[in-house]
Scaffold this motif. Structure first.
Motif, short mmCIF file in Angstrom:
data_model
loop_
_atom_site.label_atom_id
_atom_site.label_comp_id
_atom_site.label_asym_id
_atom_site.label_seq_id
_atom_site.Cartn_x
_atom_site.Cartn_y
_atom_site.Cartn_z
N TRP A 57 47.36 -44.74 32.63
CA TRP A 57 47.76 -46.13 32.59
C TRP A 57 47.58 -46.39 31.04
N LEU B 43 40.08 -53.23 23.67
CA LEU B 43 40.29 -53.98 25.13
C LEU B 43 39.68 -52.72 26.23
N ALA B 44 39.99 -51.54 25.96
CA ALA B 44 39.70 -50.77 26.99
C ALA B 44 38.60 -49.57 26.56
N PRO B 45 37.59 -49.93 25.84
CA PRO B 45 36.97 -48.83 25.40
C PRO B 45 36.21 -47.96 26.87
N PHE B 46 36.30 -48.60 27.71
CA PHE B 46 35.92 -47.82 29.18
C PHE B 46 36.77 -46.85 29.59
N VAL C 276 39.25 -45.33 27.16
CA VAL C 276 39.96 -44.38 25.95
C VAL C 276 38.91 -44.14 25.05
N ALA C 277 39.48 -43.10 24.28
CA ALA C 277 38.73 -42.77 23.00
C ALA C 277 39.59 -42.25 22.11
N PRO C 278 39.28 -42.40 20.65
CA PRO C 278 40.34 -41.85 19.57
C PRO C 278 40.17 -40.29 19.60
N ILE D 33 32.97 -47.16 14.85
CA ILE D 33 33.84 -45.79 15.04
C ILE D 33 35.18 -45.77 14.70
N TYR D 34 36.02 -46.77 14.81
CA TYR D 34 37.44 -46.84 14.65
C TYR D 34 37.89 -47.41 13.30
N PRO E 14 43.66 -54.49 30.58
CA PRO E 14 42.52 -53.58 30.65
C PRO E 14 41.59 -54.58 30.98
N ARG F 66 39.15 -53.40 34.29
CA ARG F 66 37.78 -53.16 33.88
C ARG F 66 36.93 -54.16 35.21
N PRO G 91 31.77 -44.82 26.70
CA PRO G 91 33.17 -45.78 26.42
C PRO G 91 33.43 -45.93 24.92
N GLY G 92 34.72 -45.64 24.88
CA GLY G 92 35.51 -45.76 23.29
C GLY G 92 34.90 -44.71 22.26
N VAL G 93 34.08 -43.58 22.79
CA VAL G 93 33.71 -42.69 21.82
C VAL G 93 34.39 -41.27 22.46
N LEU G 94 34.11 -41.16 23.58
CA LEU G 94 34.25 -39.76 24.08
C LEU G 94 34.48 -39.91 25.61
N ILE G 95 35.61 -39.94 26.23
CA ILE G 95 35.85 -40.19 27.58
C ILE G 95 36.53 -38.95 28.03
N HIS G 96 35.66 -38.00 28.40
CA HIS G 96 35.96 -36.78 29.20
C HIS G 96 35.93 -37.00 30.60
N TRP H 77 25.97 -42.63 18.23
CA TRP H 77 27.24 -42.19 18.25
C TRP H 77 27.95 -42.40 17.00
N TYR H 78 27.98 -43.48 16.28
CA TYR H 78 28.78 -43.37 14.97
C TYR H 78 28.86 -42.19 14.41
N SER I 278 30.40 -39.24 16.05
CA SER I 278 31.93 -39.40 15.91
C SER I 278 32.30 -38.91 14.41
#
Lengths: 274, 601
Positions: free
Chosen positions: A78, A115-118, A120-122, A229-230, B25, B29, B348-353, B417-418, B421
């Motif tokens: 999604w 809005l959706a860090p849960f 997605v990740a870059p 981070i972004y 989102p 969530r 969350p937001g860093v590494l979503i495997h 984490w910063y 990454s």
């Protein structure tokens, strides 16, 4: 045969994607790219003329769809759909004086990351361990941008990034090499080659566009010092619209002056002498 | 005019849609957090009533007071030591003295620290007999430190022997009738130095003798205490192939183990952290799954004749590079087939495997193929997980899932984490060199994460009830094992924490839940019966379990199989397929009983 400049970005990003997938299988299946590109184009076709009166720009939507697929990582589908639609729809919704202010793909990515860090990740990992693919992408990308007369923007950004990386290394306790690390990865290749050079969301003047690239790198440094981070995406999100608004203000001011000056000249010519 | 009005209306509608999309989102969530919430602690009575079981942290009462210590490595690694040295808390269960009670071995990882062998006294308490039996003092300068251990009766003398795998010299201990252990590493022919993080006993050639797979993280030529270079890290965080080679040792039967890795085709150089064996293609011999950090996983089909073939990519489960850290097989759908759970990072937001729950999807006559249903079944996002084990914790007839979580909890609440990454996206020349990584300075990297106890509702969904049932701990979890420690017909829970305690959770199950267990002993098969499959049929349900030779992360469950039966008072039959290929049917075995079955000859 002369290549239509509008096709340079789609061709280039397709080349990057094909090469990356062939080398490393970066597409985790074809569902995400089909979804993102399909929805981006569908949204463009459905909304462009209705919202702006302009013809649909399939190539632009195509680039947005592919960029979302590459730059966003998610185990679910999604976010790819959502990011693609938000990107393209933003061009019709977030407008000021007939121009969209935000780079659509960057806005879509920022929306997802914020809005959706849960979910997605870059893209924040190296695609491989070979320096040659990286060099090939940089060389082909910069050459294509040179044909489109936009390579100076990317070069200004790269130079600024290195300079600000040095500044950051003085302020933080990271080494210069650590601070430079991001720009050696694929995310920055795509960001520097495609995002900040988008003709629609950068200023028109040659030096102005380069200055905006420097400003993006500067704001990115501030975000990085705050350990965001972004940082590059958020920096472009902040700087891009401001630059466009400044340009619009400057253009309107110049236009007003141009209108006033002939009027004054006419008035002076007809005024009775003292 | 009409066109302008129409365009204005269209823009209003588009703006509303746009705002709705931005809100999507948040809605997702909220919905997912509602369905996956750990919920408040319910207390024992509340948890029993609501979920059918409750866990009580019982380590101290049981006399288990073990704290894992992380290794100190070459000073050149000090800036990122908490991250590099974040492994080694392992636990393996067995009944080493054949007294009918499950014992456990816990590994430690600092130079000079001692491993523990907790002998189950049978009165509810344990005593550490490691020093007395010569299996404590294995973490020494010059021979390295423990990363985990696995039990298996490699010489079929009836007593489970012990392999301790290390960053250093692996140690094989022969169990001398449960009275002491003798080091047989030299005679066995094991390598002098490897950086191993997993090992599995299995009889891949079905000759009745246990063979051994050992998976390695760092290359063999890396001595983490004496580094000539800091270029020892992965060359890529998703495509690395500069890790340690793995080993397949064939048991020659005379106490020696022969390195047959190359001949078998297990030649990858990925960064292996976990492995598990099961017969995924149903051809009677065990196949091998290898979970790799910084890259794709591998599924090696056992083709017979000592050859394996990696079908990871074609079966889908080795297609996407992730951060594989734990692997366990279980029949979560009660279909008589193996589902594979693999733990991967979700920050969350860093590494979503995201974790993988690989469900078999192949048709009849086709090779193994899998679909990842982790998201659909609610076990995808879990933090920074390591060990994971299936087990029916509430005896309702469905396998539940326990996952240990958390990587590095630092002294500072700030996150690393910063920095991670920033460097992880860099080129090989940067990321592979430890000196380019910013100092951690006490910061955390996915620390203080609670473990998950995912309850299988039998309808295709798991719900995290860890907090509700009393098993939510914020330590950095590594190994997980399940065992019936007090012979009560319930599965108790063991979790080993990095730089933390080994916690024993005593399980209490609602009284109306029935169970049945099987303790197998091979005759033609390896005596540990590792790899034996037990299919149980009751109330129109079929569930398959196997005898464990090592799974999860740095862990091994009890050798017994344990089936919860819900409220069923009888079972129809049990079908045992021994590693030798012999199939044995037990008709209507009694419930509420541990059946000790010796392989017919």
């Amino acid at each position: 045969m002369k290549l239509d400049r509008r096709l340079i970005a789609p061709l280039l990003i397709t080349l990057v994607l094909a090469g990356a997938h062939w080398s490393f299988g970066v597409l985790r299946g074809y569902e995400a790219i089909a979804l993102a590109v399909g929805l981006a184009i569908a949204t463009e076709l459905a909304t462009r003329r209705v919202l702006t009166g302009q013809p649909a720009q399939i190539a632009s939507a195509y680039v947005s769809g592919i960029s979302i697929t590459i730059l966003v990582r998610s185990p679910v589908l999604w976010p790819y759909a959502l990011g693609a639609v938000i990107s393209v729809l933003s061009k019709g919704v977030l407008r000021f004086r007939g121009r969209h202010l935000w780079n659509p793909t960057n806005l879509g990515i920022c929306a997802l990351l914020f809005l959706a860090p849960f979910a997605v990740a870059p893209l924040s990992v190296q695609w491989g361990n070979n320096v040659w693919p990286m060099l090939v992408i940089w060389i082909i990308g910069l050459n294509a941008l040179r044909l489109a007369k936009r390579a100076h923007i990317t070069l200004a950004y790269i130079a600024s990034f290195f300079a600000f990386a040095f500044v950051r290394s003085l302020i933080s306790d990271s080494t210069f090499v650590s601070e430079v690390a991001p720009i050696t990865g694929p995310m920055y290749q795509l960001f520097a080659l495609f995002m900040i050079t988008d003709p629609k969301t950068t200023v028109h003047s040659r030096w102005g566009a380069a200055l905006v690239a420097v400003a993006v790198a500067f704001v990115e440094m501030l975000f990085r010092l705050a350990e965001v981070i972004y940082a590059p995406f958020y920096a472009l999100f902040v700087v891009g619209p401001i630059a466009l608004l400044v340009e619009m203000w400057w253009q309107s001011r110049t236009a007003r002056a141009a209108v006033v000056e002939p009027a004054a000249a006419v008035q002076g010519a007809t005024a009775p002498s003292a | 005019m009409n066109a302008d009005r129409g365009r204005l209306a269209a823009r209003l509608v588009a703006t509303a849609v746009f705002v709705g999309l931005l809100a999507t989102p948040l809605v997702i969530r909220q919905r997912s957090s509602r369905s996956g919430a750990a919920g408040p602690a319910l207390g024992e009575a509340g948890a029993l009533e609501r979920y059918g079981f409750a866990l009580r942290e019982y380590s101290d009462s049981a006399g288990i007071r073990f704290t894992h210590q992380a290794p100190a490595l070459d000073p050149k690694l000090d800036p990122i030591l908490p991250w590099v040295a974040a492994y080694g808390a392992g636990v393996a269960v067995t009944d080493f003295d054949r007294d009918g009670w499950q014992d456990l071995y816990a590994t430690n990882s600092a130079i000079g620290s001692r491993n523990a062998l907790y002998r189950n006294r049978g009165d509810g308490t344990f005593e550490d007999v490691a020093a007395a039996l010569d299996v404590a003092d294995v973490n020494q300068a010059g021979t390295g430190v423990s990363m985990g251990a696995v039990w298996g009766d490699y010489d079929n003398d009836g007593y489970e022997d012990l392999l301790v795998y290390k960053w250093g010299r692996p140690e094989l201990f022969h169990n001398d009738a449960g009275r002491r252990f003798t080091v047989v590493t030299g005679e066995a022919g094991l390598p002098a130095w490897i950086n191993a993080n997993t090992a599995v006993w299995f009889d891949y050639d079905r000759d009745g003798r246990l063979d051994l797979f050992v998976g390695c993280f760092y290359p063999d030529d890396v001595d983490l205490w004496n580094l000539p270079t800091t270029k020892i890290l992965p060359e890529s965080f998703e495509y690395a192939q500069n890790g340690g080679r793995n080993y397949l040792f064939h048991n020659a039967g005379d106490g020696r183990f022969e390195d047959v890795t190359a001949r078998a085709g297990l030649t990858s150089r990925r960064w292996t952290l976990a492995a598990a064996a099961a017969d995924v293609d149903g051809d009677g011999d065990p196949d091998l799954f290898v979970a790799n950090d910084f890259g794709v996983n591998e599924l090696y089909l056992n083709e017979g004749g000592g050859r394996f073939r990696d079908v990871g990519r074609e079966s889908n489960l080795g297609r996407a590079p992730k951060s594989g850290m734990g692997a366990s097989f279980g029949d979560v759908l009660n279909r008589g087939s193996w589902t594979l759970f693999v733990t991967n990072i979700s920050e969350p937001g860093v590494l979503i495997h995201g974790n993988d729950l690989w469900i078999p999807s192949q048709g009849p006559g086709e090779g193994p193929s899998y679909r990842n249903l982790a998201g659909a079944m609610g076990v995808e996002l879990g933090g920074f997980p390591f060990g994971a084990q299936f087990g029916d914790l509430n005896n309702d007839g469905w396998l539940d899932l326990v996952v240990a979580n958390g990587f590095v909890t630092g002294e500072s609440p700030e996150s690393y984490w910063y920095d991670y990454s920033m460097v992880a996206g860099g080129h090989e020349g940067i990321i592979a060199d430890a000196r380019h990584w910013p100092a951690m300075r006490g910061r955390s990297l996915s620390g203080s994460q609670e473990d998950q106890v995912w309850l299988n509702d039998g309808a295709g969904r798991f719900q995290n009830v860890a907090r509700a049932v009393g098993a939510a701990n914020p330590f950095d979890g590594r190994a997980v094992a399940v065992a019936d420690l007090w012979n009560r017909g319930v599965l108790d829970l063991l979790i080993a924490y990095q730089r933390g305690p080994l916690l024993v959770y005593r399980n209490r199950v609602a009284p109306n839940r029935s169970w049945i267990g099987f303790a197998l002993e091979g005759k033609r098969s390896n005596r540990s019966a590792i790899g034996a499959e037990v299919r149980l049929y009751w109330d129109g349900v079929e569930q398959m379990q196997q005898v464990d030779g090592g799974s999860g992360f740095a862990s091994q469950n009890q050798r017994r199989t344990h089936f919860g039966l819900g409220t069923a008072a009888t079972v129809d039959s049990a079908l045992i397929r021994w590693p030798s290929g012999l199939v044995q049917r037990l008709v209507a075995p009694a419930v509420g009983t541990l059946h000790r079955i010796v392989e017919p000859t």
